[in-house]
Design an enzyme around this catalytic site. Sequence first.
Site, PDB file in Angstrom:
ATOM      1  N   LYS A 113       0.836  -1.201   0.000  1.00 56.02           N
ATOM      2  CA  LYS A 113       0.000   0.000   0.000  1.00 56.02           C
ATOM      3  C   LYS A 113       0.874   1.257   0.000  1.00 56.02           C
ATOM      4  O   LYS A 113       2.077   1.177   0.271  1.00 56.02           O
ATOM      5  CB  LYS A 113      -0.910  -0.010   1.231  1.00 56.02           C
ATOM      6  CG  LYS A 113      -0.160   0.013   2.563  1.00 56.02           C
ATOM      7  CD  LYS A 113      -1.089  -0.280   3.734  1.00 56.02           C
ATOM      8  CE  LYS A 113      -0.325  -0.291   5.048  1.00 56.02           C
ATOM      9  NZ  LYS A 113      -1.144  -0.815   6.161  1.00 56.02           N
ATOM     10  N   TYR A 133      14.728  31.859   4.902  1.00 60.73           N
ATOM     11  CA  TYR A 133      13.545  32.580   5.385  1.00 60.73           C
ATOM     12  C   TYR A 133      13.663  32.931   6.864  1.00 60.73           C
ATOM     13  O   TYR A 133      14.132  32.104   7.654  1.00 60.73           O
ATOM     14  CB  TYR A 133      12.292  31.723   5.197  1.00 60.73           C
ATOM     15  CG  TYR A 133      11.817  31.643   3.773  1.00 60.73           C
ATOM     16  CD1 TYR A 133      11.634  32.796   3.004  1.00 60.73           C
ATOM     17  CD2 TYR A 133      11.525  30.413   3.207  1.00 60.73           C
ATOM     18  CE1 TYR A 133      11.184  32.711   1.696  1.00 60.73           C
ATOM     19  CE2 TYR A 133      11.062  30.319   1.901  1.00 60.73           C
ATOM     20  CZ  TYR A 133      10.898  31.471   1.149  1.00 60.73           C
ATOM     21  OH  TYR A 133      10.456  31.381  -0.133  1.00 60.73           O
TER      22      TYR A 133
HETATM   23  C1  PLP Z   1      -0.345  -1.794   6.841  1.00 62.84           C
HETATM   24  C2  PLP Z   1      -0.848  -3.063   7.374  1.00 62.84           C
HETATM   25  C3  PLP Z   1       0.034  -4.155   7.577  1.00 62.84           C
HETATM   26  C4  PLP Z   1       1.534  -4.053   7.437  1.00 62.84           C
HETATM   27  O1  PLP Z   1       2.095  -3.605   8.651  1.00 62.84           O
HETATM   28  P1  PLP Z   1       3.674  -3.478   8.853  1.00 62.84           P
HETATM   29  O2  PLP Z   1       3.823  -3.057  10.271  1.00 62.84           O
HETATM   30  O3  PLP Z   1       4.136  -2.442   7.904  1.00 62.84           O
HETATM   31  O4  PLP Z   1       4.271  -4.806   8.567  1.00 62.84           O
HETATM   32  C5  PLP Z   1      -0.531  -5.362   7.945  1.00 62.84           C
HETATM   33  N1  PLP Z   1      -1.858  -5.492   8.139  1.00 62.84           N
HETATM   34  C6  PLP Z   1      -2.722  -4.457   7.980  1.00 62.84           C
HETATM   35  C7  PLP Z   1      -4.175  -4.671   8.223  1.00 62.84           C
HETATM   36  C8  PLP Z   1      -2.248  -3.211   7.616  1.00 62.84           C
HETATM   37  O5  PLP Z   1      -3.107  -2.188   7.483  1.00 62.84           O
END
Ligand code: PLP
Length: 366
Positions: free
Chosen positions: A37, A263
């Site tokens: 993701k 700035y």
């Molecule tokens: C993002 C996510 C993961 C991955 O988690 P990590 O800590 O990056 O390994 C696993 N399960 C769900 C439901 C997530 O939303």
Amino acid sequence: MNNNPTVLEIKLSSIEHNLNFFRSKLQNKTKILAVVKASGYGSDEVVVAHLLEKQNIDYFAVAYVDEGIALRKAGIKTPILVLHPQLENLSLLIQYKLEPNLYSKKIFLSFLDLIKKSDLERFPIHLKFNTGLNRLGFKNSDLDFLLSHLKSNDSFTIASIFSHLVASEDPNERDYTLDQINQFNEIANSFELSLGFKPMMHMTNTSGILNYPEAHFDMVRLGIGLYGFANDSQLNSQLENVISLKSVISQIHEIDKNESVGYNRGIIATHKMKTATIPVGHADGLFRSLGQGRIFVTVNNEKAPIIGNVCMDMIMIDVSDIQCDEGDQVIIFDSQQEVLKMAYQANTISYEILTTFSDRIKRISI
Ligand SMILES: *Cc1c(COP(=O)(O)O)cnc(C)c1O
């Protein structure tokens, strides 16, 4: 074409190394779902997914339907779980053979309606259970509702049931975590009692994989670990860094005592100094809170602090004692320690640092 000299480098061999590290922590039968993701944690989800598909990864997960569509359009064939589908794009989800997490009664019933109309057979669905995170998912008390709808229905098949840990990285919350694992086991038992089979089960993210082997079940969900982070410096050192941010010196200035830089006169020179301007700023994801000397970048193997305030498109660094020229390379970070330092200084976590770099920055894989 993107000719921005600031690039985010993705080291593919390191992803492979990290995958193998986590594989070595699992039983042979345990499947791996790779979480890609948010553009593969800020990298490039298509590049990462192609690499992992070649490594025979079992599943992918994305947060939203659009992210899954991008993977399908790039030719990814592996099953893709969409963790957080919305009502308005359920038909797109079917069209692209993406597998929904059905987390509420509303989305569950809408999806069932839709697949009955589309006369699909055995379309894979996933059911998420809330065992304490109170974010998404059915409660224990929804089991009767669910099970009554799940009996004898050919239009879909339960590809998995899953839950998510609240604090898998925190040893102080071990009891809470073990209670979550117990709850999830009980839910799975109810499924078996009522439906005569136990669907595939998964519960652990990266730190859950490392800290709770008893919760690996049939599959694990590996996210940030693929990108080199494991919530503990000793383990991080066994992983390889994947993502590096590199740029160049645009301009060098000689600054006299009492002149200021940037700035709001963010720094006033107490002596003669030499500064370099780098084309990356807070609009690119380099937080303003990292200015005023809070982090160093590397120029010709020497450390140079960011001085004054981070601008929208630029930073200025102190190169008074560094041999360098306009056009020389600047490494903003190329190690996990540097990402963790940025996270510490910006009062956040590695996840936010990795996923925050803008599309202005070109991704290149090496
Ligand atoms: C993002 C996510 C993961 C991955 O988690 P990590 O800590 O990056 O390994 C696993 N399960 C769900 C439901 C997530 O939303």
